[in-house]
Design a protein around this motif. Structure first.
Motif, PDB file in Angstrom:
ATOM      1  N   SER A 383      19.291  19.438 -12.988  1.00 40.57           N
ATOM      2  CA  SER A 383      18.876  18.127 -13.505  1.00 40.57           C
ATOM      3  C   SER A 383      17.376  18.050 -13.791  1.00 40.57           C
ATOM      4  O   SER A 383      16.679  17.160 -13.320  1.00 40.57           O
ATOM      5  N   GLY A 384      16.887  19.033 -14.528  1.00 39.36           N
ATOM      6  CA  GLY A 384      15.483  19.017 -14.938  1.00 39.36           C
ATOM      7  C   GLY A 384      14.518  19.590 -13.936  1.00 39.36           C
ATOM      8  O   GLY A 384      13.306  19.524 -14.139  1.00 39.36           O
ATOM      9  N   ASN A 385      15.001  20.158 -12.845  1.00 41.22           N
ATOM     10  CA  ASN A 385      14.134  20.786 -11.852  1.00 41.22           C
ATOM     11  C   ASN A 385      14.370  22.292 -11.895  1.00 41.22           C
ATOM     12  O   ASN A 385      15.434  22.756 -11.515  1.00 41.22           O
ATOM     13  N   GLY A 386      13.367  23.040 -12.330  1.00 37.11           N
ATOM     14  CA  GLY A 386      13.497  24.490 -12.397  1.00 37.11           C
ATOM     15  C   GLY A 386      12.739  25.039 -13.588  1.00 37.11           C
ATOM     16  O   GLY A 386      13.188  24.903 -14.724  1.00 37.11           O
ATOM     17  N   ASN A 387      11.578  25.665 -13.344  1.00 35.38           N
ATOM     18  CA  ASN A 387      10.750  26.126 -14.447  1.00 35.38           C
ATOM     19  C   ASN A 387      11.072  27.549 -14.890  1.00 35.38           C
ATOM     20  O   ASN A 387      10.367  28.117 -15.718  1.00 35.38           O
ATOM     21  N   TYR A 388      12.142  28.143 -14.349  1.00 35.97           N
ATOM     22  CA  TYR A 388      12.458  29.523 -14.701  1.00 35.97           C
ATOM     23  C   TYR A 388      13.774  29.637 -15.461  1.00 35.97           C
ATOM     24  O   TYR A 388      14.335  30.726 -15.579  1.00 35.97           O
ATOM     25  N   TYR A 389      14.277  28.520 -15.974  1.00 34.40           N
ATOM     26  CA  TYR A 389      15.447  28.567 -16.850  1.00 34.40           C
ATOM     27  C   TYR A 389      15.332  27.427 -17.858  1.00 34.40           C
ATOM     28  O   TYR A 389      14.390  26.634 -17.799  1.00 34.40           O
ATOM     29  N   ALA A 390      16.251  27.382 -18.803  1.00 30.63           N
ATOM     30  CA  ALA A 390      16.198  26.358 -19.852  1.00 30.63           C
ATOM     31  C   ALA A 390      16.600  25.011 -19.269  1.00 30.63           C
ATOM     32  O   ALA A 390      17.732  24.564 -19.413  1.00 30.63           O
ATOM     33  N   TYR A 391      15.642  24.351 -18.626  1.00 28.85           N
ATOM     34  CA  TYR A 391      15.951  23.190 -17.791  1.00 28.85           C
ATOM     35  C   TYR A 391      16.040  21.875 -18.539  1.00 28.85           C
ATOM     36  O   TYR A 391      16.447  20.855 -17.972  1.00 28.85           O
ATOM     37  N   GLY A 392      15.667  21.837 -19.824  1.00 30.65           N
ATOM     38  CA  GLY A 392      15.635  20.584 -20.563  1.00 30.65           C
ATOM     39  C   GLY A 392      17.002  19.951 -20.733  1.00 30.65           C
ATOM     40  O   GLY A 392      18.037  20.594 -20.534  1.00 30.65           O
ATOM     41  N   PRO A 393      17.051  18.684 -21.124  1.00 26.20           N
ATOM     42  CA  PRO A 393      18.324  17.957 -21.217  1.00 26.20           C
ATOM     43  C   PRO A 393      19.198  18.389 -22.377  1.00 26.20           C
ATOM     44  O   PRO A 393      20.358  18.017 -22.436  1.00 26.20           O
ATOM     45  N   SER A 484      16.399   9.397 -15.735  1.00 24.09           N
ATOM     46  CA  SER A 484      16.174   9.525 -17.177  1.00 24.09           C
ATOM     47  C   SER A 484      16.726  10.841 -17.695  1.00 24.09           C
ATOM     48  O   SER A 484      17.305  10.894 -18.794  1.00 24.09           O
ATOM     49  N   TYR A 485      16.551  11.894 -16.901  1.00 24.21           N
ATOM     50  CA  TYR A 485      17.064  13.201 -17.307  1.00 24.21           C
ATOM     51  C   TYR A 485      18.585  13.154 -17.447  1.00 24.21           C
ATOM     52  O   TYR A 485      19.148  13.587 -18.456  1.00 24.21           O
ATOM     53  N   LEU A 486      19.265  12.655 -16.429  1.00 22.03           N
ATOM     54  CA  LEU A 486      20.730  12.608 -16.462  1.00 22.03           C
ATOM     55  C   LEU A 486      21.228  11.761 -17.630  1.00 22.03           C
ATOM     56  O   LEU A 486      22.220  12.105 -18.281  1.00 22.03           O
ATOM     57  N   THR A 487      20.536  10.664 -17.903  1.00 21.68           N
ATOM     58  CA  THR A 487      20.938   9.796 -19.011  1.00 21.68           C
ATOM     59  C   THR A 487      20.762  10.499 -20.345  1.00 21.68           C
ATOM     60  O   THR A 487      21.660  10.468 -21.204  1.00 21.68           O
ATOM     61  N   GLU A 488      19.615  11.142 -20.538  1.00 20.58           N
ATOM     62  CA  GLU A 488      19.370  11.829 -21.801  1.00 20.58           C
ATOM     63  C   GLU A 488      20.318  13.015 -21.972  1.00 20.58           C
ATOM     64  O   GLU A 488      20.836  13.264 -23.064  1.00 20.58           O
TER      65      GLU A 488
END
Length: 514
Positions: A383-393, A484-488
């Motif tokens: 859910s948007g936490n993790g800078n080592y994979y494609a974390y975007g929504p 906001s992440y989950l909604t998007e």
């Protein structure tokens, strides 16, 4: 005048019949003596004038006339129906809520420091602010746990009891986990995943409780207490016999070293070739199959003789092979509980869980039943936490898992998946957002105390928080980021699924929160 008196008498009679003047039966008066508020297990009366009373709660007959006091973080009202002969009485009783966050005190023998993930230390455990669920246990043991999370300052722990034990109303078992949530500044991702799982077709939903941990007198912060993923009579109860086709609980692993650390090959774990989900077009740029590993969490294969050990492992391999081959012939429903598979991958896709094709993925099968996905585990990096994979929504992710990667290419499975995704979002997504708000109200004070204790709220930049999270300096903002992440992400998935279908993760770098 007579007419006037008649109307007065008429309305008085109606009031007497319909209002508070209705005469209660003796049976109802008897039932009314039950306390309005219960604070512990309560045995309801069994007879009235020597006649047996049948008690019902939610149209289900109660066994042993026992009203069980259950854990709840909100006041509960229970509507009881009592039946004796031709008389019926009703009674509403209230169960008072238990604190949403409770204090868990653990002291190791001689206050020894916990330094190992393998060796347990003896300890006593005490909860004193949970009312009916207050607990003091002398026979506890505790050790460290986790892989990368064990390297952080705020550490996770594993608790073990000598016998099945209930904590805070959770079903009795010997093993519990204290999740530190050091990576997740909302302190909610694991909680919300498990909350969401209550609505889904999964083999078992793990219970969770928030606790403030005090270890050897030292306040350690806000933790999430949960069950260990394990087979247990009171929890995930499956066959553990020596029958060759008996039940099993497996954990999917991508790395050899992690599987090998579990013990002996073809006893504690086994290897297989699975379809490679990164080979989208079979164009020869990647291998068609990849080596993966399955850790046998249950049964304990080493407890059987060698012939049974070999037969069981061969059975697991054969069953998995048959399932994978069945997808192309559209006969996969002979081997898997399709509803379980779909719901599991709906959740992991919505929350974009990093490990879905790597580790912490559990598969369970009971004797004479089909394979199911679950229980769910390890959602702190999601859910948007993790800078080592494609974390975007944006972007699909769950087909990183080899099984889902082949299933989602099957048209019948894809149609069911898309339909169910829409249904789950329609029925439950708003409930999840409301639950986030509710939990925030309960944990705000403890969250602030937690971050003050560790003095690390977004200042150290440690892996794996992405830049968007590092820029948010308060707990409230972290929670808003999660919502906001989950909604998007929900909006993007629904639009894409319904217009283009499941187009798959292409292995390209995400631009973060786009």
């Amino acid at each position: 005048m007579k007419r006037y008196i008649f109307f007065i008498m008429f309305f008085l009679s109606i009031f007497t019949i319909t209002g508070c003047g209705v005469k209660k039966s003796e049976f109802q008066k008897f039932i009314d003596r039950i306390p309005d508020i219960i604070s512990k297990d309560y045995v309801l009366p069994e007879t009235f004038k020597h006649e047996k009373i049948i008690w019902k709660l939610d149209n289900q007959e109660l066994e042993d006339n026992r009203l069980e006091f259950i854990y709840s973080d909100e006041d509960l009202e229970l509507s009881l129906v009592a039946i004796v002969k031709n008389d019926v009485a009703m009674k509403t009783v209230k169960i008072k809520k238990t604190n949403f966050v409770t204090e868990l005190n653990i002291n190791t023998t001689n206050n020894l420091e916990i330094t190992s993930k393998e060796d347990y230390l003896r300890a006593n455990l005490k909860i004193s602010d949970a009312g009916f669920f207050n607990t003091e246990i002398e026979s506890a043991r505790i050790r460290g746990r986790g892989n990368s999370t064990w390297g952080y300052e705020k550490k996770p722990y594993r608790i073990k009891f000598d016998t099945d034990t209930s904590i805070l109303g959770m079903k009795p078992a010997t093993d519990y986990v204290l999740l530190a949530e050091h990576n997740d500044k909302s302190l909610m991702r694991n909680y919300i995943a498990h909350y969401f799982s209550r609505f889904l077709n999964l083999p078992h939903q793990l219970e969770t409780r928030y606790v403030r941990l005090v270890l050897n007198g030292d306040y350690k912060g806000l933790y999430l207490l949960t069950e260990q993923v394990a087979v247990s009579e009171n929890r995930l109860n499956i066959d553990t016999s020596d029958d060759i086709d008996g039940g099993f609980l497996l954990e999917f692993e991508r790395e050899f070293d992690r599987a090998n650390a579990e013990g002996k090959e073809n006893v504690d774990w086994f290897r297989m070739k699975n379809p490679n989900p990164n080979d989208r077009n079979n164009n020869g740029n990647t291998e068609l199959y990849q080596e993966v590993y399955y850790v046998v969490k249950s049964p304990k294969i080493k407890s059987f003789d060698k012939n049974i050990q070999e037969s069981k492992i061969n059975y697991y391999k054969e069953y998995i092979n048959k399932f994978e081959q069945s997808v192309s012939s559209d006969e996969y429903d002979k081997y898997i509980n399709v509803d379980s598979f779909i719901d599991y991958f709906v959740l992991t896709e919505l929350m974009k869980q990093v490990d879905i094709g790597y580790s912490s993925v559990y598969i369970v099968k009971d004797k004479n039943e089909k394979m199911q996905m679950g229980p769910i585990w390890d959602f702190d990096i999601s859910s948007g936490n993790g800078n080592y994979y494609a974390y975007g929504p944006k972007g699909f992710w769950s087909d990183y898992n080899p099984w889902f990667g082949i299933l989602i290419k099957n048209n019948s499975f894809k149609e069911k998946y898309i339909s169910r995704f829409n249904e789950i979002i329609d029925l439950y997504f708003s409930k999840v957002l409301s639950e986030i708000d509710r939990v925030l109200d309960y944990i705000t004070i403890d969250a602030k105390r937690n971050f003050k204790r560790w003095d690390m709220f977004m200042n150290d930049g440690f892996n794996p928080n992405p830049i968007e999270m590092l820029e948010l300096k308060t707990h409230d903002k972290q929670v808003e980021y999660l919502k906001s992440y989950l909604t998007e992400r929900k909006n993007w998935i629904l639009k894409t699924l319904n217009n283009e279908g499941y187009i798959g993760y292409l292995g390209e770098e995400d631009e973060g929160w786009r």
